[in-house]
Design a protein around this motif. Structure first.
Motif, PDB file in Angstrom:
ATOM      1  N   ASP A 112      52.416  43.670  42.296  1.00  0.00           N
ATOM      2  CA  ASP A 112      53.570  44.232  41.582  1.00  0.00           C
ATOM      3  C   ASP A 112      53.672  43.572  40.208  1.00  0.00           C
ATOM      4  N   PRO A 113      53.569  44.344  39.118  1.00  0.00           N
ATOM      5  CA  PRO A 113      53.609  43.746  37.773  1.00  0.00           C
ATOM      6  C   PRO A 113      54.943  43.110  37.420  1.00  0.00           C
ATOM      7  N   VAL A 114      55.988  43.323  38.207  1.00  0.00           N
ATOM      8  CA  VAL A 114      57.285  42.704  37.912  1.00  0.00           C
ATOM      9  C   VAL A 114      57.177  41.179  37.861  1.00  0.00           C
ATOM     10  N   PHE A 115      56.197  40.612  38.558  1.00  0.00           N
ATOM     11  CA  PHE A 115      56.052  39.153  38.599  1.00  0.00           C
ATOM     12  C   PHE A 115      55.610  38.566  37.265  1.00  0.00           C
ATOM     13  N   GLU A 116      55.154  39.398  36.330  1.00  0.00           N
ATOM     14  CA  GLU A 116      54.797  38.900  35.012  1.00  0.00           C
ATOM     15  C   GLU A 116      55.976  38.216  34.329  1.00  0.00           C
ATOM     16  N   ALA A 117      57.203  38.595  34.713  1.00  0.00           N
ATOM     17  CA  ALA A 117      58.400  38.026  34.091  1.00  0.00           C
ATOM     18  C   ALA A 117      58.494  36.517  34.300  1.00  0.00           C
ATOM     19  N   PHE A 118      57.797  35.988  35.297  1.00  0.00           N
ATOM     20  CA  PHE A 118      57.891  34.557  35.605  1.00  0.00           C
ATOM     21  C   PHE A 118      56.893  33.707  34.819  1.00  0.00           C
ATOM     22  N   LEU A 119      55.925  34.343  34.162  1.00  0.00           N
ATOM     23  CA  LEU A 119      54.919  33.617  33.389  1.00  0.00           C
ATOM     24  C   LEU A 119      55.424  33.500  31.959  1.00  0.00           C
ATOM     25  N   THR A 120      55.921  32.317  31.608  1.00  0.00           N
ATOM     26  CA  THR A 120      56.702  32.195  30.381  1.00  0.00           C
ATOM     27  C   THR A 120      56.056  31.330  29.307  1.00  0.00           C
ATOM     28  N   GLY A 121      54.776  31.153  29.341  1.00  0.00           N
ATOM     29  CA  GLY A 121      54.088  30.398  28.315  1.00  0.00           C
ATOM     30  C   GLY A 121      52.755  29.907  28.811  1.00  0.00           C
ATOM     31  N   LEU A 125      40.751  28.199  50.782  1.00  0.00           N
ATOM     32  CA  LEU A 125      40.790  29.211  49.736  1.00  0.00           C
ATOM     33  C   LEU A 125      41.414  30.508  50.228  1.00  0.00           C
ATOM     34  N   THR A 126      42.135  31.153  49.345  1.00  0.00           N
ATOM     35  CA  THR A 126      42.708  32.481  49.606  1.00  0.00           C
ATOM     36  C   THR A 126      42.138  33.439  48.566  1.00  0.00           C
ATOM     37  N   ARG A 127      41.492  34.500  49.019  1.00  0.00           N
ATOM     38  CA  ARG A 127      40.914  35.469  48.085  1.00  0.00           C
ATOM     39  C   ARG A 127      42.029  36.180  47.323  1.00  0.00           C
ATOM     40  N   VAL A 128      41.829  36.337  46.015  1.00  0.00           N
ATOM     41  CA  VAL A 128      42.783  37.069  45.188  1.00  0.00           C
ATOM     42  C   VAL A 128      42.360  38.538  45.167  1.00  0.00           C
ATOM     43  N   PRO A 129      43.222  39.455  45.594  1.00  0.00           N
ATOM     44  CA  PRO A 129      42.848  40.881  45.609  1.00  0.00           C
ATOM     45  C   PRO A 129      42.504  41.392  44.208  1.00  0.00           C
ATOM     46  N   ASP A 130      41.686  42.431  44.146  1.00  0.00           N
ATOM     47  CA  ASP A 130      41.274  42.999  42.864  1.00  0.00           C
ATOM     48  C   ASP A 130      42.465  43.462  42.029  1.00  0.00           C
ATOM     49  N   GLY A 131      43.542  43.867  42.679  1.00  0.00           N
ATOM     50  CA  GLY A 131      44.704  44.373  41.961  1.00  0.00           C
ATOM     51  C   GLY A 131      45.630  43.308  41.421  1.00  0.00           C
ATOM     52  N   VAL A 132      45.276  42.031  41.606  1.00  0.00           N
ATOM     53  CA  VAL A 132      46.110  40.922  41.120  1.00  0.00           C
ATOM     54  C   VAL A 132      45.370  40.205  39.996  1.00  0.00           C
ATOM     55  N   PRO A 133      45.897  40.220  38.759  1.00  0.00           N
ATOM     56  CA  PRO A 133      45.239  39.483  37.677  1.00  0.00           C
ATOM     57  C   PRO A 133      45.192  37.988  37.999  1.00  0.00           C
ATOM     58  N   PRO A 134      44.072  37.318  37.715  1.00  0.00           N
ATOM     59  CA  PRO A 134      43.953  35.889  38.046  1.00  0.00           C
ATOM     60  C   PRO A 134      45.090  35.044  37.474  1.00  0.00           C
ATOM     61  N   ARG A 135      45.536  35.333  36.257  1.00  0.00           N
ATOM     62  CA  ARG A 135      46.615  34.538  35.656  1.00  0.00           C
ATOM     63  C   ARG A 135      47.893  34.659  36.484  1.00  0.00           C
ATOM     64  N   ARG A 136      48.204  35.858  36.936  1.00  0.00           N
ATOM     65  CA  ARG A 136      49.412  36.068  37.744  1.00  0.00           C
ATOM     66  C   ARG A 136      49.282  35.408  39.110  1.00  0.00           C
ATOM     67  N   ALA A 137      48.066  35.264  39.591  1.00  0.00           N
ATOM     68  CA  ALA A 137      47.837  34.708  40.929  1.00  0.00           C
ATOM     69  C   ALA A 137      48.271  33.258  41.049  1.00  0.00           C
ATOM     70  N   VAL A 138      48.508  32.555  39.917  1.00  0.00           N
ATOM     71  CA  VAL A 138      48.996  31.178  40.033  1.00  0.00           C
ATOM     72  C   VAL A 138      50.366  31.131  40.715  1.00  0.00           C
ATOM     73  N   LEU A 139      51.064  32.256  40.755  1.00  0.00           N
ATOM     74  CA  LEU A 139      52.388  32.311  41.374  1.00  0.00           C
ATOM     75  C   LEU A 139      52.327  32.383  42.897  1.00  0.00           C
ATOM     76  N   THR A 140      51.137  32.459  43.460  1.00  0.00           N
ATOM     77  CA  THR A 140      50.985  32.646  44.911  1.00  0.00           C
ATOM     78  C   THR A 140      51.774  31.618  45.710  1.00  0.00           C
ATOM     79  N   GLY A 141      51.681  30.350  45.326  1.00  0.00           N
ATOM     80  CA  GLY A 141      52.361  29.302  46.087  1.00  0.00           C
ATOM     81  C   GLY A 141      53.867  29.423  46.045  1.00  0.00           C
ATOM     82  N   THR A 142      54.415  29.903  44.922  1.00  0.00           N
ATOM     83  CA  THR A 142      55.863  30.064  44.830  1.00  0.00           C
ATOM     84  C   THR A 142      56.328  31.296  45.591  1.00  0.00           C
ATOM     85  N   VAL A 143      55.548  32.379  45.532  1.00  0.00           N
ATOM     86  CA  VAL A 143      55.878  33.551  46.349  1.00  0.00           C
ATOM     87  C   VAL A 143      55.846  33.169  47.824  1.00  0.00           C
ATOM     88  N   GLU A 144      54.900  32.329  48.202  1.00  0.00           N
ATOM     89  CA  GLU A 144      54.818  31.855  49.582  1.00  0.00           C
ATOM     90  C   GLU A 144      56.117  31.146  49.986  1.00  0.00           C
TER      91      GLU A 144
END
Length: 347
Positions: free
Chosen positions: A290-299, A117-136
């Motif tokens: 960084d909220p810029v990553f919201e652009a990748f959540l498309t549905g 498990l990797t803790r999701v920081p408080d400043g990262v919305p859980p929905r956006r955190a699904v991108l963690t593996g791709t950012v990796e």
């Protein structure tokens, strides 16, 4: 919830070429260093997951392509996926109630070692955190390439992975950065990221580094045209069982060009002795503040709709960068259960 329901979980399985289904399975009791996670969201990594859906994983790399918590074997039946975010319901002190990312298949509840498990920081919305593996994946590619001050860089392929690479590179002190794609609609994504966009015919040559993320023969051939003498191409595309032809005659040798693979299964050689995969994941999830990553959540679609969503993605009826699967624990309303993205959100 009944006792039987507490001891069960539901997971998505690819059961035959082009066919997936939700299956109920037994849920083990967590051990001393394990956690029970209730899923909030998972993301569909379209490129790889559609290859699995179509039973196109080459037998020679079947073991290397296994996801960390995969069950079954390729081609099928197989439980595959690796972009899961949930909340710890049971586990060691300090973990209960934590929002976490895990490289786990699509499943509503699961038990894993806390080391997974990797803790999701408080400043990262859980929905956006699904991108963690791709950012990796993008972080690993930048460690692989090692861009330098003033470099001229192109990223070919403005999909999820290419867009991620460009997003991270936009903060580097580069001389030039272009995100390149044959689809002019991808300019909307580039604009949202604050990155210069170019059609392949108009992309600037003499690059120090070119990242290839289009998974196309034409894209790789264009890399050879855009990279400068003694420059390097970082190949991030996975072609599965497709045969690719590229012109390694012409001036490839005279210009002393290099093509190097980047694959997230191992930490990039340049950092392998000083960073672990866990370190890489922690860095990746922290960047998602960084909220810029919201652009990748498309549905988004409900978990119950996952078999249909995967088929729609495979057939091209649904366009997406990262399509999010919403689990009941996230509190999605019925109206959100199956959303086909608009043209704008699908980009």
């Amino acid at each position: 919830m009944t006792t039987q329901q507490q001891n069960e979980a539901t997971a998505y399985w690819t059961v035959a070429p082009g066919r997936g289904e939700l299956r109920t399975e037994a849920l083990p009791v967590p051990g001393p260093e394990e956690a029970l996670v209730r899923s909030l969201y998972s993301g569909i990594s379209k490129g790889t997951e559609i290859v699995v859906h179509q039973a196109a994983v080459p037998p020679c790399v079947a073991e290397q392509m296994r996801a960390p918590h995969q069950e079954g074997s390729f081609p099928s039946p197989v439980k595959f996926g690796y972009l899961s975010v949930g909340m710890v319901e049971q586990g060691p002190a300090g973990w209960v109630g934590q929002t976490v990312f895990c490289l786990h298949p699509h499943q509503d509840r699961y038990v894993v070692p806390v080391s997974s498990l990797t803790r999701v920081p408080d400043g990262v919305p859980p929905r956006r955190a699904v991108l963690t593996g791709t950012v990796e994946t993008a972080v690993n590619a930048l460690w692989e390439a090692g861009p330098r001050l003033g470099d001229r860089v192109a990223v070919i392929g403005a999909g999820l992975v290419g867009g991620m690479v460009a997003t991270l590179l936009r903060t580097f002190p580069l001389g030039r950065l272009q995100l390149v794609d044959v689809d002019p609609a991808r300019k909307d994504l580039a604009d949202a990221l604050g990155v210069d966009f170019a059609h392949p015919d108009n992309a600037l040559p003499d690059c120090d580094i070119v990242f290839h993320c289009s998974a196309s023969e034409g894209g790789l051939e264009r890399c050879l045209k855009l990279v400068g003498d003694e420059g390097e191409i970082i190949e991030m595309s996975w072609y599965a069982d497709r045969k690719i032809t590229i012109p390694l005659g012409e001036d490839f040798h005279a210009r002393r060009l290099s093509i190097r693979a980047s694959q997230v299964g191992a930490v990039a050689r340049a950092r392998r002795h000083r960073r672990t995969a866990a370190d890489r994941l922690e860095l990746a999830v922290s960047l998602l503040e960084d909220p810029v990553f919201e652009a990748f959540l498309t549905g988004a679609s409900a978990f119950a709709e996952l078999p249909r969503v995967v088929q729609d993605l495979a057939d091209g009826r649904l366009e997406a960068l990262c399509h999010v699967i919403v689990y009941p624990a996230a509190g999605a309303s019925p109206a959100q259960s199956h959303q086909t993205p608009t043209t704008e959100t699908a980009r």
